[in-house]
Write an enzyme that holds these catalytic residues in place. Structure first.
Site, PDB file in Angstrom:
ATOM      1  N   LYS A 225     -14.449 -36.920   0.440  1.00 41.47           N
ATOM      2  CA  LYS A 225     -13.890 -35.975  -0.525  1.00 41.47           C
ATOM      3  C   LYS A 225     -13.144 -34.803   0.106  1.00 41.47           C
ATOM      4  O   LYS A 225     -12.462 -34.063  -0.597  1.00 41.47           O
ATOM      5  CB  LYS A 225     -14.986 -35.467  -1.470  1.00 41.47           C
ATOM      6  CG  LYS A 225     -15.637 -36.535  -2.307  1.00 41.47           C
ATOM      7  CD  LYS A 225     -14.702 -37.362  -3.173  1.00 41.47           C
ATOM      8  CE  LYS A 225     -13.911 -36.582  -4.166  1.00 41.47           C
ATOM      9  NZ  LYS A 225     -13.503 -37.410  -5.340  1.00 41.47           N
TER      10      LYS A 225
HETATM   11  N1  PMP Z   1     -19.345 -41.804  -2.511  1.00 41.65           N
HETATM   12  C1  PMP Z   1     -19.750 -40.515  -2.525  1.00 41.65           C
HETATM   13  C2  PMP Z   1     -20.999 -40.161  -1.772  1.00 41.65           C
HETATM   14  C3  PMP Z   1     -19.030 -39.544  -3.232  1.00 41.65           C
HETATM   15  O1  PMP Z   1     -19.446 -38.264  -3.240  1.00 41.65           O
HETATM   16  C4  PMP Z   1     -17.877 -39.939  -3.945  1.00 41.65           C
HETATM   17  C5  PMP Z   1     -17.095 -38.897  -4.703  1.00 41.65           C
HETATM   18  N2  PMP Z   1     -17.476 -38.686  -6.019  1.00 41.65           N
HETATM   19  C6  PMP Z   1     -17.501 -41.294  -3.937  1.00 41.65           C
HETATM   20  C7  PMP Z   1     -18.259 -42.194  -3.193  1.00 41.65           C
HETATM   21  C8  PMP Z   1     -16.364 -41.834  -4.778  1.00 41.65           C
HETATM   22  O2  PMP Z   1     -15.115 -41.322  -4.487  1.00 41.65           O
HETATM   23  P1  PMP Z   1     -14.006 -41.124  -5.617  1.00 41.65           P
HETATM   24  O3  PMP Z   1     -14.305 -39.838  -6.314  1.00 41.65           O
HETATM   25  O4  PMP Z   1     -12.729 -41.062  -4.849  1.00 41.65           O
HETATM   26  O5  PMP Z   1     -14.055 -42.270  -6.562  1.00 41.65           O
END
Ligand code: PMP
Length: 328
Positions: free
Chosen positions: A44
């Site tokens: 992120k």
């Molecule tokens: N894994 C973790 C541990 C996260 O914090 C996030 C972010 N919400 C994601 C996966 C998924 O990423 P995205 O928001 O780009 O879908």
């Protein structure tokens, strides 16, 4: 060896690693993008940097300004780091169900933390709605709005996807990951499809999320539940709109933990969303056939979950079998 001109340029350009266990199990070649190596130890950081710089370019964020966001934690950590580097205050609204480590990390980084009870999205008290209201009430503040602000997925179109394509030398058959905001899935998907329409893009959904049924049957419908943090979406966010999803898998927390355990045996300590991603990559590798080349995301460090995923009592309380090395 590269010398970076400033600390923010440490975000992105993460290494790609071949994963032995998943490759062997699938007969494919499975690679993981090491997003836990970003300065905030998660994928992120990329979205945080793009969201802040997009707001600056649009004149929405000015010196001395404030960044407000609702987040499961990792976006907040990224925003706090970027805010510190650029001189902005950060206010983070988070559901109180997230790991203790994320809360402590946010406080350590100097973010102002607002904890709210976990609530459905339709409830005005939901962390996303609370953060929007706080941003409206705070002078000279922006609402990062990671779910519907497509600066998020742009980070993955121009960053993550380009990097993966270059690191794979253009020889990549499939990509898969889970979705929280959907920024990673849609952004990497769109970026890779720009390079080659032949790359298969797959969603790997946890239980408790509605996207598997949406892509499989056209209906947003959730089944079961998951304790994985940061993933599991119930709607088509702006970031997910037009995501080029060719196929989809659904993986349980147990399947994710199986791969978290295997990766520990390869010297990697990761969170549960990474385990679920790797389970999806193995499934996609099997589907695409022997020798196919599949990439997934290693989303964040397992050190963020010492009190949850790596805590015996917590796992037992969630009905999950603790990893064998975790003793009382
Ligand atoms: N894994 C973790 C541990 C996260 O914090 C996030 C972010 N919400 C994601 C996966 C998924 O990423 P995205 O928001 O780009 O879908």
């Amino acid at each position: 060896m590269t010398v970076h001109p400033n600390t923010l340029s440490l975000i992105g350009n993460t290494p790609l690693v071949r994963l032995a266990g998943p490759s062997e199990a699938s007969g494919a070649e499975i690679f993981g993008k090491c997003e836990f190596m970003n300065p905030g130890a998660s994928v992120k950081d990329r979205a945080a940097l793009f969201i802040v710089e997009d707001a600056e370019e649009k004149g929405l964020l000015r010196p001395g300004g404030t960044i407000v966001e609702g987040t499961a934690g990792n976006t907040g950590i990224g925003l706090a780091l970027v805010g510190n580097a650029k001189g902005y205050r950060t206010i983070i609204v988070m559901p109180e169900t997230q790991s203790r480590e994320k809360m402590d990390t946010l406080r350590a980084l100097g973010a102002e933390l607002v904890l709210v009870p976990a609530a459905p999205y339709s409830n005005p008290g939901h962390f996303v709605h609370t953060s929007r209201r706080l941003a409206e009430e705070t002078p000279n503040a922006i609402w990062a709005n990671q779910f519907d602000n497509i600066a998020n997925r742009k980070a993955h179109i121009v960053g993550t996807a380009e990097e993966i394509w270059a690191q794979m030398d253009g020889r990549i058959d499939g990509f898969t990951c889970a979705a929280g905001t959907g920024g990673t899935l849609a952004g990497v998907g769109l970026g890779l499809k720009q390079k080659s329409e032949a790359v298969t893009i797959a969603l790997t959904d946890p239980y408790g999320a509605a996207l598997y049924n949406y892509y499989a049957h056209g209906e947003l419908k959730a089944e079961g539940s998951s304790v994985a943090e940061g993933i599991g979406q119930g709607r088509i966010t702006a970031n997910l709109e037009g995501a080029p999803v060719d196929t989809q898998f659904r993986m349980s927390d147990e399947e994710g933990m199986f791969w978290v355990e295997k990766l520990m045996g390869e010297g990697l300590c990761v969170g549960l969303s990474t385990g679920i991603n790797v389970a999806g990559a193995v499934a996609l590798g099997r589907q695409l056939g022997p020798g196919s080349r599949v990439v997934t995301i290693l989303c964040d460090t397992g050190l963020r979950y010492l009190s949850t995923l790596y805590n015996r009592d917590w796992l037992v309380s969630k009905g999950l079998t603790p990893f064998p090395w975790l003793t009382d």
